[in-house]
Write an enzyme that holds these catalytic residues in place. Structure first.
Site, mmCIF file in Angstrom:
data_model
loop_
_atom_site.group_PDB
_atom_site.id
_atom_site.type_symbol
_atom_site.label_atom_id
_atom_site.label_comp_id
_atom_site.label_asym_id
_atom_site.label_seq_id
_atom_site.Cartn_x
_atom_site.Cartn_y
_atom_site.Cartn_z
ATOM 1 N N ASP A 256 -95.406 89.662 -11.391
ATOM 2 C CA ASP A 256 -95.155 91.074 -11.074
ATOM 3 C C ASP A 256 -95.147 91.937 -12.327
ATOM 4 O O ASP A 256 -95.114 91.432 -13.447
ATOM 5 C CB ASP A 256 -93.833 91.226 -10.312
ATOM 6 N N ASN B 168 -79.949 89.348 -5.024
ATOM 7 C CA ASN B 168 -80.105 89.659 -3.596
ATOM 8 C C ASN B 168 -81.118 88.718 -2.925
ATOM 9 O O ASN B 168 -81.547 88.948 -1.807
ATOM 10 C CB ASN B 168 -80.523 91.122 -3.402
ATOM 11 N N HIS C 230 -84.213 88.056 -4.020
ATOM 12 C CA HIS C 230 -85.638 88.386 -4.141
ATOM 13 C C HIS C 230 -86.385 87.354 -4.989
ATOM 14 O O HIS C 230 -85.809 86.695 -5.845
ATOM 15 C CB HIS C 230 -85.859 89.821 -4.648
ATOM 16 N N GLU D 267 -88.405 92.284 -2.232
ATOM 17 C CA GLU D 267 -87.011 92.619 -1.953
ATOM 18 C C GLU D 267 -86.675 92.320 -0.491
ATOM 19 O O GLU D 267 -87.572 92.291 0.353
ATOM 20 C CB GLU D 267 -86.787 94.118 -2.207
#
Ligand code: F6R
Length: 378
Positions: free
Chosen positions: A177, A246, A248, A253
Site C-alpha cells: 500500500d 482495528n 486491518h 479497513e
C-alpha cells in the site's frame, strides 16, 4: 406365493444399499464434471508445471488441485479438483527451542516468539525460500509491508545480505500500500520507508522494487491498473503482513462490504488508523493523508505463503478476533482464515487474548512467559 419375511428384508436392504451408493457417488460424479474457467492473464507466468496448479491461487476459498486444459481462446478449463493438503513449510531452528512456540488455533499456525528472535526467524524463512528457488533458477517475488512490525525482519534480511547469505538478482518486491497525496520524495511515503529500511541495502533496482505512486488520483486511476498488471506478472511467493489495532491488513479497513473478493483499489482511511500513524507525521493527525491505495484481500490472498507479524499488547484484541472469531468484514484480517498457508508470528503480549480465549497454554510457555500466564491470586 407370498415372499418370506427373510426375502422382503433382503430386498429392503438391497434398495437401501442402492440408495446409499447413489447418494454418495452422485455428488462426486457431478463434482468431477464441474469445470471452472479462469482468465488467462498472468496465468502463463504462474504456471511452471503447465497442467497442474493449486486452484487456491485463483480461488482462495476452493483449496484444491486441478488439471488445466488450455483452450484455443486462451482460457483455461479446470476439472477433477482434488483436495490440497495444508502445508507446513516453516521450521523452527534448534537454537530457538523453548524460545519459540508453535501452536494451532482454529486450524491456523501461530508462533509465539519475542520480536528480535521472531524477526530473525521470518527473515530466515524468506531467505530459505529465495535460495531454494534460486537453486532451481527461478525468480522470486516477495510482497512487503511497511510500519513498525516488519522492521526486525528487514534488519535481519539486510544483515544476512551483507554476510552474503543470499543474492537478490532474481528477486522482485511488491508493496502492499501507499498513501495518496504525498510528494514523491516525501519522507513519510512508504516508498521512502522501504528504501530506507530495505531496498537500498539489498541493492534492488527500480525494476525490482514495485510500489504504488503516492501522487493524487486521477479519473480511472491508471496506477491501480499498473500495479494490478505487475501482480499478475509476478505471482508472490511470500507475503509479509502487519495487522492494525482495528484488524486491518494493508489499508483494508473494517467495513460492511469487505470480502475475500474485494479488489485492489483506493480507500479512505479511518480516523483510528490516521491517529495510529500520526507519530510518523510529527504527531499531527491532520497531516496524515485521508486516502491510500491498497492491495485488496483478493490479491493479498493470492500469495503462495503469508506471514502476519504482530508485536505488543495493542494488537491482542485484533489477533484474537482474526484467528478465533468468525470471518467478517468488520475484522479484515479474519479473511486470512480462507488461506491455507498463513503463519501468525507474534510476541506473548499480542497472543494474550488468543491464549485466554483459546485456553491452550503449555507448561513450557507458562514457564517462559510467567507474567502473561500466571493464574490470578484468589
Ligand atoms: C503497512 C500496512 C499496515 C500495517 C499495520 C500495522 O504497509 O499495510 O496494514 O501493517 O497498520 O502497522 P504497525 O506495524 O506499524 O503496527
Amino acid at each position: 406365493m407370498m415372499p418370506s419375511r427373510f426375502q422382503s428384508y433382503k430386498s429392503f436392504f438391497k434398495q437401501l444399499t442402492l440408495a446409499v451408493v447413489l447418494l454418495t457417488t452422485l455428488p462426486i460424479l457431478m463434482g468431477a464434471k464441474k469445470e471452472y474457467t479462469v482468465p488467462v492473464e498472468g496465468l502463463d507466468s504462474a504456471l511452471r508445471k503447465p497442467h497442474r496448479i493449486p486452484i487456491k491461487r485463483m480461488f482462495p476459498d476452493k483449496p484444491k488441485f486441478a488439471t488445466l486444459k488450455k483452450s484455443p481462446d486462451r482460457t483455461y478449463t479446470m476439472d477433477r479438483p482434488k483436495p490440497l493438503k495444508r502445508q507446513t513449510w516453516w521450521t523452527i531452528p534448534k537454537e530457538l527451542k523453548n524460545k519459540a512456540f508453535a501452536c494451532q488455533f482454529n486450524k491456523q499456525h501461530v508462533i509465539v516468539v519475542d520480536k528480535e528472535k521472531g524477526g530473525a526467524l521470518v527473515a530466515q524463512w524468506m531467505i530459505d525460500q529465495l535460495n531454494e528457488r534460486e537453486a532451481r533458477n527461478l525468480p522470486t517475488t516477495f510482497g512487503l509491508a511497511t510500519g513498525s512490525s516488519p522492521i526486525p525482519v528487514y534488519e535481519n534480511l539486510v544483515k544476512a545480505f551483507r554476510e552474503q547469505k543470499f543474492k537478490t538478482d532474481n528477486l522482485s518486491t511488491i508493496n502492499l500500500d501507499e498513501y495518496i497525496g504525498l510528494e514523491p520524495g516525501d519522507s513519510n511515503s512508504y516508498k521512502q520507508f522501504m528504501r530506507q529500511h530495505l531496498i537500498a541495502d539489498l541493492e534492488l533496482t527500480d525494476d525490482q522494487f514495485h510500489i504504488f505512486d503516492s501522487q493524487a488520483q486521477s479519473e480511472n486511476d491508471p496506477e491501480i491498473q499498473r500495479l494490478q498488471k505487475l501482480l499478475t506478472q509476478n505471482p508472490r511467493h511470500f507475503q509479509l503482513l502487519g495487522i492494525g489495532e482495528n484488524g486491518h491488513i494493508g489499508f483494508n479497513e473494517p467495513d460492511d462490504t469487505l470480502s475475500a473478493e474485494t479488489p485492489t483499489r483506493i480507500v479512505k482511511l479511518t480516523e483510528s488508523t490516521r491517529k495510529a500513524n500520526a507519530p510518523y507525521f510529527g504527531g499531527d493527525t491532520t497531516k496524515v493523508p485521508t486516502h491510500a491505495r491498497t492491495l485488496g484481500p483478493k490479491d493479498i490472498l493470492h500469495a503462495e505463503r503469508i506471514v502476519v507479524l504482530a508485536w505488543g499488547e495493542k494488537k491482542k484484541a485484533a489477533i484474537a478476533n482474526s484467528i478465533l472469531g468468525p470471518i467478517k468484514p468488520q475484522v479484515p484480517a479474519s479473511l486470512l482464515q480462507k488461506h491455507l498457508n498463513v503463519v501468525w508470528v507474534m510476541d506473548a503480549e499480542a497472543a494474550a487474548t488468543l491464549f485466554k480465549q483459546g485456553g491452550r497454554v503449555t507448561r513450557e510457555m507458562a514457564r517462559q512467559f510467567p507474567t502473561l500466564f500466571q493464574t490470578p491470586e484468589k
